[in-house]
Design an enzyme around this catalytic site. Structure first.
Site, short mmCIF file in Angstrom:
data_model
loop_
_atom_site.label_atom_id
_atom_site.label_comp_id
_atom_site.label_asym_id
_atom_site.label_seq_id
_atom_site.Cartn_x
_atom_site.Cartn_y
_atom_site.Cartn_z
N ASP A 22 0.88 -1.29 0.06
CA ASP A 22 -0.08 0.18 -0.06
C ASP A 22 0.89 1.18 0.14
O ASP A 22 2.00 1.34 0.51
CB ASP A 22 -0.83 -0.08 1.21
CG ASP A 22 -2.10 0.83 1.19
OD1 ASP A 22 -2.37 1.47 0.19
OD2 ASP A 22 -2.61 1.08 2.07
N ASN A 70 -10.48 -2.71 -6.33
CA ASN A 70 -9.84 -1.70 -7.01
C ASN A 70 -10.29 -1.40 -8.51
O ASN A 70 -9.95 -0.58 -9.28
CB ASN A 70 -8.47 -2.41 -7.17
CG ASN A 70 -7.35 -2.32 -6.15
OD1 ASN A 70 -6.61 -2.96 -5.69
ND2 ASN A 70 -7.93 -1.22 -5.29
C1 FPP Z 1 -1.88 0.34 -3.31
O1 FPP Z 1 -1.31 1.47 -3.55
C2 FPP Z 1 -1.31 -0.52 -4.46
C3 FPP Z 1 -1.91 -1.08 -5.46
C4 FPP Z 1 -3.56 -0.91 -5.51
C5 FPP Z 1 -1.48 -1.76 -6.51
C6 FPP Z 1 -0.12 -2.60 -6.22
C7 FPP Z 1 0.51 -2.72 -7.47
C8 FPP Z 1 1.81 -2.80 -7.70
C9 FPP Z 1 2.72 -2.69 -6.67
C10 FPP Z 1 2.55 -2.67 -8.79
C11 FPP Z 1 2.04 -3.68 -10.00
C12 FPP Z 1 2.12 -5.07 -9.29
C13 FPP Z 1 3.06 -6.15 -9.71
C14 FPP Z 1 2.70 -7.33 -9.02
C15 FPP Z 1 3.63 -6.05 -10.90
P1 FPP Z 1 -2.56 2.71 -3.59
O2 FPP Z 1 -2.65 3.16 -4.91
O3 FPP Z 1 -3.67 2.17 -2.65
O4 FPP Z 1 -1.78 3.70 -2.52
P2 FPP Z 1 -2.73 4.93 -1.65
O5 FPP Z 1 -3.05 4.42 -0.58
O6 FPP Z 1 -1.28 5.75 -1.22
O7 FPP Z 1 -3.31 5.72 -2.66
#
Ligand code: FPP
Length: 249
Positions: A22, A70
């Site tokens: 996250d 998501n």
């Molecule tokens: C949460 O951060 C992260 C995600 C919803 C996606 C995770 C994806 C990756 C790390 C990259 C692609 C994955 C792979 C396996 C290659 P957020 O967007 O919710 O962050 P925030 O809470 O700060 O908005």
């Protein structure tokens, strides 16, 4: 094993590490960048953590890459995440083969666009005999949905006369989850400081040790993972027993 003054015992390493990645959005916002840049940077952390876990001998690593919720993000962000996933799978295949990493996906993969599914299924197929480490990507994953699906499958087996109601046990439920055949996570890490489980592996984390770090996922690299593993090794896992009972056994 030693890494920059962090010493880890190889004996009490967790078998299964699960991570809620996250903070990509906040990482980008802090730098006045588009959220997608945060996800791109987060992919570098994914690479480093997968390599590190393989190097130290973790058997199963589960990464929460995309939740069922998501799908409700802006379409542009969802498609950027799909693209990043596809790029990651394509670029990592040869290294997965070299390092004996088997890929598996948990979640409603059928909801993914055909072009992503094809790449994903291809990598799963090509890595299926690898035995070094299992990399589980939670994709369109939701813990409640997983449990509901398991309940439905168990109910239909009962209805078909294949299973007796009295024979439904915890292990029968476990066998009907996406994670069947895997040990439950010993350690769950969540980055970016949020104190939530967010519908991740709800059944499987009953006795899991939880670690929450304020570090945003794109800044999370192996050094911090090793620090967490070191702290994990100092915890006493009691599984509901008293400390005295455990010391005797
Ligand atoms: C949460 O951060 C992260 C995600 C919803 C996606 C995770 C994806 C990756 C790390 C990259 C692609 C994955 C792979 C396996 C290659 P957020 O967007 O919710 O962050 P925030 O809470 O700060 O908005």
């Amino acid at each position: 094993m030693n890494f920059k003054n962090i010493s880890l015992s190889t004996e009490s390493l967790p078998q299964h590490v699960a991570i809620i990645m996250d903070g990509n959005g906040r990482w980008a916002k802090k730098r006045s960048l588009n959220r997608v840049r945060g996800h791109r940077e987060g992919t570098k952390s994914v690479r480093d953590i997968v390599r590190a876990c393989r190097e130290i001998g973790i058997k199963v690593l589960t990464l929460y890459a995309f939740s069922t919720e998501n799908w409700n993000r802006p379409a542009q962000e969802v498609s950027a995440l799909m693209k990043l996933l596809k790029e990651f799978l394509t670029s990592e295949l040869s290294e997965m083969m070299e390092n004996g990493i088997r890929l598996n996906a948990i979640g409603q993969v059928e909801r993914f666009p055909e072009n992503v599914r094809q790449v994903l299924e291809g990598v799963i197929e090509q890595t299926r005999f690898n035995q070094g480490m299992l990399l589980n990507l939670a994709l369109s994953y939701g813990g409640r949905h997983e449990i509901v699906t398991a309940v439905r499958r168990i109910a239909s087996r009962v209805k078909a006369g294949e299973l007796n109601v009295d024979a439904i046990s915890e292990s029968v439920v476990s066998e009907h989850l996406y994670t069947h055949g895997m040990p439950d996570p010993d350690l769950l890490i969540r980055t970016s400081g949020e104190m939530r489980v967010s519908n991740f592996l709800l059944w499987q984390i009953a006795y899991t040790e939880l670690f929450i770090t304020r570090t945003l996922w794109p800044d999370f690299r192996r050094k911090e993972l090793f620090q967490i593993l070191q702290a994990y090794q100092k915890r006493q896992r009691r599984f509901g027993l008293t400390g005295e009972q455990l010391n005797k056994s």
